[in-house]
Write a protein that holds these residues in place. Structure first.
Motif, short mmCIF file in Angstrom:
data_model
loop_
_atom_site.label_atom_id
_atom_site.label_comp_id
_atom_site.label_asym_id
_atom_site.label_seq_id
_atom_site.Cartn_x
_atom_site.Cartn_y
_atom_site.Cartn_z
N ASN A 108 0.86 -1.18 0.00
CA ASN A 108 0.00 0.00 0.00
C ASN A 108 0.89 1.22 0.00
N LEU A 109 0.81 2.00 -1.08
CA LEU A 109 1.65 3.18 -1.22
C LEU A 109 0.88 4.40 -0.73
N VAL A 110 1.39 5.04 0.31
CA VAL A 110 0.76 6.22 0.90
C VAL A 110 1.19 7.45 0.11
N THR A 111 0.23 8.31 -0.18
CA THR A 111 0.53 9.56 -0.85
C THR A 111 -0.53 10.59 -0.51
N ALA A 112 -0.34 11.78 -1.03
CA ALA A 112 -1.28 12.89 -0.84
C ALA A 112 -2.08 13.10 -2.13
N PHE B 224 2.13 4.49 -11.16
CA PHE B 224 3.30 3.75 -10.67
C PHE B 224 2.86 2.43 -10.05
N ALA B 225 1.80 2.45 -9.26
CA ALA B 225 1.30 1.24 -8.59
C ALA B 225 0.86 0.19 -9.61
N LEU B 226 0.18 0.62 -10.66
CA LEU B 226 -0.26 -0.31 -11.70
C LEU B 226 0.94 -0.98 -12.36
N ARG B 227 1.92 -0.19 -12.69
CA ARG B 227 3.11 -0.74 -13.34
C ARG B 227 3.89 -1.64 -12.38
N LEU B 228 3.94 -1.27 -11.11
CA LEU B 228 4.61 -2.08 -10.11
C LEU B 228 3.91 -3.43 -9.94
N ALA B 229 2.59 -3.41 -9.92
CA ALA B 229 1.82 -4.65 -9.82
C ALA B 229 2.09 -5.56 -11.02
N GLU B 230 2.12 -4.97 -12.21
CA GLU B 230 2.41 -5.76 -13.42
C GLU B 230 3.81 -6.35 -13.38
N GLY B 231 4.76 -5.59 -12.87
CA GLY B 231 6.16 -6.02 -12.87
C GLY B 231 6.51 -7.02 -11.79
N THR B 232 5.73 -7.06 -10.72
CA THR B 232 6.07 -7.92 -9.59
C THR B 232 5.02 -8.98 -9.28
N GLY B 233 3.80 -8.76 -9.72
CA GLY B 233 2.71 -9.67 -9.36
C GLY B 233 2.12 -9.36 -7.99
N ALA B 234 2.65 -8.35 -7.33
CA ALA B 234 2.13 -7.97 -6.00
C ALA B 234 0.79 -7.26 -6.15
N ASP B 235 0.00 -7.31 -5.11
CA ASP B 235 -1.25 -6.56 -5.05
C ASP B 235 -0.88 -5.18 -4.52
N VAL B 236 -0.88 -4.18 -5.40
CA VAL B 236 -0.42 -2.84 -5.03
C VAL B 236 -1.60 -1.88 -5.05
N LYS B 237 -1.81 -1.22 -3.94
CA LYS B 237 -2.89 -0.23 -3.82
C LYS B 237 -2.29 1.10 -3.39
N VAL B 238 -3.07 2.15 -3.57
CA VAL B 238 -2.65 3.49 -3.17
C VAL B 238 -3.60 3.99 -2.09
#
Length: 150
Positions: free
Chosen positions: A37-41, A51-65
């Motif tokens: 879970n990426l914290v931002t403003a 960035f999260a979408l691309r990170l999820a594609e590149g790692t297979g991780a479940d990435v949320k913001v």
């Protein structure tokens, strides 16, 4: 040059440029499990969502913001460097994220204290979340921090 660097726009452009370089050299194999879970403003949220979408594609991780509105200083403050522990606690209690919660180091003094003097440990205790500081540089995040995380 980034003539608007101070107001966040230059920072977003730099982040995107660094992310492009970082994704080209990403050295993390697909992750079988894991939620990040990426914290931002609000201001950088669209950039971080991409960035999260691309990170999820590149790692297979479940990435949320997790977007943290700023009630401490006022809703007109929309940059990640002014996220407070109090506002993060409120947002995490609402979002109830699973997995690791990553807070950009620009929101912290000494990688552990927020501007309202709450600490990463305070946020962990109040929310029960696995909260950790991470680099705000996309390249450092992708090339150094992420591989060490797993």
């Amino acid at each position: 040059g980034f003539p608007q660097f101070e107001d966040g726009f230059g920072t977003c452009r730099m982040f995107l440029d660094q992310a492009e370089l970082g994704f080209q050299t990403l050295a993390v194999d697909k992750l079988a499990t894991g939620a990040l879970n990426l914290v931002t403003a609000p201001l950088p949220s669209k950039v971080i969502e991409q960035f999260a979408l691309r990170l999820a594609e590149g790692t297979g991780a479940d990435v949320k913001v997790v977007v943290v509105p700023n009630d401490f200083f006022g809703r007109g403050i929309t940059i990640a460097g002014l996220i407070t522990g109090e506002d993060l606690i409120r947002s995490l209690k609402e979002a109830r994220p699973a997995g690791i919660v990553l807070v950009p180091d620009i929101a912290l003094k000494d990688e552990r204290v927020f501007l309202d003097e709450l600490t990463i440990a305070d946020v962990r205790q109040e929310t029960g979340c696995d909260v950790r500081a991470c680099p705000s540089s996309a390249r450092a995040f992708l090339c150094e921090f992420l591989p060490a995380l797993y």
